[in-house]
Design a protein around this motif. Sequence first.
Motif, mmCIF file in Angstrom:
data_model
loop_
_atom_site.group_PDB
_atom_site.id
_atom_site.type_symbol
_atom_site.label_atom_id
_atom_site.label_comp_id
_atom_site.label_asym_id
_atom_site.label_seq_id
_atom_site.Cartn_x
_atom_site.Cartn_y
_atom_site.Cartn_z
ATOM 1 N N GLY A 78 0.790 -1.228 0.000
ATOM 2 C CA GLY A 78 0.000 0.000 0.000
ATOM 3 C C GLY A 78 0.815 1.268 0.000
ATOM 4 O O GLY A 78 0.301 2.343 -0.323
ATOM 5 N N CYS A 79 2.106 1.174 0.359
ATOM 6 C CA CYS A 79 2.951 2.372 0.367
ATOM 7 C C CYS A 79 3.095 2.931 -1.052
ATOM 8 O O CYS A 79 3.174 2.181 -2.028
ATOM 9 N N SER A 80 3.168 4.251 -1.150
ATOM 10 C CA SER A 80 3.485 4.874 -2.435
ATOM 11 C C SER A 80 4.967 5.223 -2.442
ATOM 12 O O SER A 80 5.518 5.716 -1.454
ATOM 13 N N VAL A 81 5.619 4.941 -3.560
ATOM 14 C CA VAL A 81 7.069 5.098 -3.648
ATOM 15 C C VAL A 81 7.456 5.648 -5.007
ATOM 16 O O VAL A 81 6.703 5.557 -5.983
ATOM 17 N N ALA A 82 8.663 6.220 -5.065
ATOM 18 C CA ALA A 82 9.293 6.604 -6.326
ATOM 19 C C ALA A 82 10.515 5.725 -6.498
ATOM 20 O O ALA A 82 11.279 5.516 -5.549
ATOM 21 N N ILE A 83 10.697 5.195 -7.694
ATOM 22 C CA ILE A 83 11.826 4.308 -7.934
ATOM 23 C C ILE A 83 12.624 4.762 -9.134
ATOM 24 O O ILE A 83 12.100 5.413 -10.055
ATOM 25 N N LYS A 84 13.901 4.389 -9.120
ATOM 26 C CA LYS A 84 14.765 4.516 -10.286
ATOM 27 C C LYS A 84 15.472 3.186 -10.452
ATOM 28 O O LYS A 84 15.878 2.560 -9.462
ATOM 29 N N GLY A 85 15.576 2.740 -11.685
ATOM 30 C CA GLY A 85 16.226 1.464 -11.899
ATOM 31 C C GLY A 85 16.426 1.155 -13.363
ATOM 32 O O GLY A 85 16.116 1.962 -14.246
ATOM 33 N N LYS A 86 16.937 -0.040 -13.606
ATOM 34 C CA LYS A 86 17.242 -0.485 -14.965
ATOM 35 C C LYS A 86 16.203 -1.486 -15.434
ATOM 36 O O LYS A 86 15.849 -2.416 -14.708
ATOM 37 N N PHE A 87 15.725 -1.300 -16.651
ATOM 38 C CA PHE A 87 14.727 -2.182 -17.261
ATOM 39 C C PHE A 87 15.459 -3.380 -17.856
ATOM 40 O O PHE A 87 16.280 -3.234 -18.768
ATOM 41 N N ILE A 88 15.158 -4.589 -17.345
ATOM 42 C CA ILE A 88 15.854 -5.801 -17.763
ATOM 43 C C ILE A 88 14.869 -6.775 -18.393
ATOM 44 O O ILE A 88 13.855 -7.114 -17.780
ATOM 45 N N LEU A 89 15.148 -7.227 -19.595
ATOM 46 C CA LEU A 89 14.325 -8.260 -20.217
ATOM 47 C C LEU A 89 14.633 -9.610 -19.587
ATOM 48 O O LEU A 89 15.799 -9.968 -19.411
ATOM 49 N N THR A 90 13.590 -10.364 -19.236
ATOM 50 C CA THR A 90 13.756 -11.688 -18.615
ATOM 51 C C THR A 90 12.845 -12.701 -19.316
ATOM 52 O O THR A 90 11.918 -13.243 -18.706
ATOM 53 N N PRO A 91 13.070 -12.962 -20.586
ATOM 54 C CA PRO A 91 12.154 -13.816 -21.364
ATOM 55 C C PRO A 91 12.091 -15.255 -20.869
ATOM 56 O O PRO A 91 11.137 -15.968 -21.182
ATOM 57 N N GLU A 92 13.091 -15.710 -20.097
ATOM 58 C CA GLU A 92 13.089 -17.089 -19.638
ATOM 59 C C GLU A 92 12.275 -17.282 -18.357
ATOM 60 O O GLU A 92 12.018 -18.410 -17.938
ATOM 61 N N SER A 93 11.883 -16.201 -17.713
ATOM 62 C CA SER A 93 11.138 -16.300 -16.453
ATOM 63 C C SER A 93 9.646 -16.155 -16.704
ATOM 64 O O SER A 93 9.195 -15.992 -17.831
ATOM 65 N N LYS A 94 8.849 -16.197 -15.615
ATOM 66 C CA LYS A 94 7.399 -16.060 -15.737
ATOM 67 C C LYS A 94 7.011 -14.678 -16.224
ATOM 68 O O LYS A 94 5.977 -14.498 -16.847
ATOM 69 N N GLN A 95 7.842 -13.674 -15.897
ATOM 70 C CA GLN A 95 7.559 -12.302 -16.323
ATOM 71 C C GLN A 95 8.541 -11.922 -17.421
ATOM 72 O O GLN A 95 9.718 -12.284 -17.350
ATOM 73 N N PRO A 96 8.097 -11.181 -18.427
ATOM 74 C CA PRO A 96 8.976 -10.870 -19.556
ATOM 75 C C PRO A 96 10.049 -9.832 -19.233
ATOM 76 O O PRO A 96 10.976 -9.658 -20.010
ATOM 77 N N PHE A 97 9.914 -9.148 -18.094
ATOM 78 C CA PHE A 97 10.921 -8.153 -17.723
ATOM 79 C C PHE A 97 10.873 -7.927 -16.212
ATOM 80 O O PHE A 97 9.934 -8.321 -15.524
ATOM 81 N N GLU A 98 11.900 -7.270 -15.697
ATOM 82 C CA GLU A 98 11.924 -6.808 -14.310
ATOM 83 C C GLU A 98 12.687 -5.498 -14.268
ATOM 84 O O GLU A 98 13.349 -5.115 -15.249
ATOM 85 N N ILE A 99 12.593 -4.815 -13.154
ATOM 86 C CA ILE A 99 13.317 -3.559 -12.982
ATOM 87 C C ILE A 99 14.313 -3.740 -11.848
ATOM 88 O O ILE A 99 13.940 -4.047 -10.710
ATOM 89 N N GLN A 100 15.579 -3.583 -12.170
ATOM 90 C CA GLN A 100 16.651 -3.707 -11.185
ATOM 91 C C GLN A 100 16.808 -2.368 -10.480
ATOM 92 O O GLN A 100 17.167 -1.362 -11.077
ATOM 93 N N LEU A 101 16.485 -2.356 -9.191
ATOM 94 C CA LEU A 101 16.375 -1.097 -8.443
ATOM 95 C C LEU A 101 17.738 -0.460 -8.190
ATOM 96 O O LEU A 101 18.690 -1.125 -7.773
ATOM 97 N N HIS A 102 17.797 0.850 -8.446
ATOM 98 C CA HIS A 102 18.963 1.651 -8.081
ATOM 99 C C HIS A 102 18.661 2.540 -6.875
ATOM 100 O O HIS A 102 19.518 2.760 -6.021
ATOM 101 N N GLU A 103 17.419 3.045 -6.860
ATOM 102 C CA GLU A 103 17.061 4.006 -5.798
ATOM 103 C C GLU A 103 15.557 3.944 -5.550
ATOM 104 O O GLU A 103 14.769 3.848 -6.498
ATOM 105 N N LEU A 104 15.151 3.975 -4.275
ATOM 106 C CA LEU A 104 13.734 3.986 -3.913
ATOM 107 C C LEU A 104 13.491 5.024 -2.832
ATOM 108 O O LEU A 104 14.219 5.071 -1.828
ATOM 109 N N THR A 105 12.461 5.852 -3.040
ATOM 110 C CA THR A 105 12.096 6.886 -2.071
ATOM 111 C C THR A 105 10.658 6.667 -1.621
ATOM 112 O O THR A 105 9.762 6.513 -2.458
ATOM 113 N N LEU A 106 10.431 6.652 -0.314
ATOM 114 C CA LEU A 106 9.073 6.513 0.219
ATOM 115 C C LEU A 106 8.339 7.831 0.065
ATOM 116 O O LEU A 106 8.783 8.867 0.561
ATOM 117 N N LEU A 107 7.203 7.809 -0.594
ATOM 118 C CA LEU A 107 6.392 9.017 -0.783
ATOM 119 C C LEU A 107 5.234 9.083 0.207
ATOM 120 O O LEU A 107 4.881 10.155 0.685
#
Length: 464
Positions: A78-107
């Motif tokens: 339920g928390c609202s957050v701001a994130i920065k990260g890298k968009f990574i394609l993951t075609p071999e997993s259940k999800q086609p992509f993920e975001i590798q987090l660099h920075e997260l701020t609680l809003l």
Amino acid sequence: MYDFKTVRELYETCYYGDHIQQDSLDEISLEGWIRTNRNNGSIGFIEFNDGTYFKNAQIVYDKNNVNNFEEITHYLTGCSVAIKGKFILTPESKQPFEIQLHELTLLGDCDASYPLQKKRHSFEYLRDIAHLRPRTNTFNAVFRLRSVLSMAIHEFFQNQGFVYVHTPLLTGISCEGDDMFHVVTGDDKDNLDSYFGKKTLLSGSGQIHVEAFAMAFRDVYTFGPTFRSEKSNTKTHASEFWMIEPEIAFADLEDDMYLIEDCVKYCIKYCLENAPEEMKFFNEMIDKTLLERLNHVLNTPFKTLEYTEAIELLLKAKENGVKFEDDEIFWGKDLGSEHEKYITEKIVNGPVFLINYPEEMKSFYMKRNDDNKTVAACDLLVPGIGELVGGSQREDNYDILKEKMEKSNLNMEDYGWYLDLRKFGGCKHAGFGIGFERFVMYISGMNNIRDVEPFPRTYKSMNY
């Protein structure tokens, strides 16, 4: 830096499109909400949603890559957050992509008493927290579908040159019976109608008012809220709901039915194409026959059946042992949902227009047929729910309409302008009405009107 608009396109590309170049997606920036948060001590996973797409994005945070790892692990659903990260394609997993987090701020922090957790909640429970239920998968899908279907309605009519008319919500007349809300318009306790000087109602239909515009623009429609005070708590009744009501000049009942079929098929196809993930969800979680049923309607020509013949077929079915809860079947009966479902699912096996109803059953404005017993009315019955659309050719004969209005004990002073439409250059015309919420229910598979309205108003219940 990529914002949420770009990332939404990436979502759709990953799920439906061609391969995208990963080297251009080193840094993205998003704002949204935590759906779930879990970790194993050195690596964590956040299910994240920014409201722009039905599916969540998986945020991966590593103890070695973020400075506030321990703090992030305690951020709750339920928390609202701001994130920065890298968009990574993951075609071999259940999800086609993920975001590798660099920075997260609680809003915006979320209290531990937050009533939505990672488990299935009943629809009854969620109705009591209607202000929070859009955050759940089911209602996120419902209300996005509702938005998409609204757009489909407008595109269908606008693309054909219809004029959108905003009919009044305050009215002094009713075309659909006596179950209307009386609006207090004065502060004089002895004369609660003193503001307008007459009894004022909340509109139960925009049809009569939009007919006036059909006599100038030919093809018009109104799409807006309507109100009825029927004291009913069934799954299909609400005190406030929206209606789609087109009106077409120089048209008869057959023209009306063509328009209904085109409209229904267009809207179903539009929703399948523009809300694919939501429709997939409904088919998997709400009604496993939904997509099959909708595609059947799309690919099946709508048939036509006379009311009189339908009664004969129901009587024959009863004689052959079919059990109806309401087994009193006769000519002149207002058919119930079970009868309508039997007709469309067992007799016709597809969508069907039931036409030419007994005049006594229908409203005063419907065109009297030459047999002087029936009116040129139609109800569209579809598999699954029965009646979806009701329409008719309107009575364009001044004398017959006047006779029918007087027989219905209408105040001719209030309805005089409606007669004028026949007196001053009238023509044959027709129209129909679709209860918007019922349409949402049909396309989604949801079976209670309270679950397709953002804040439902029903008898003895208005909590927001």
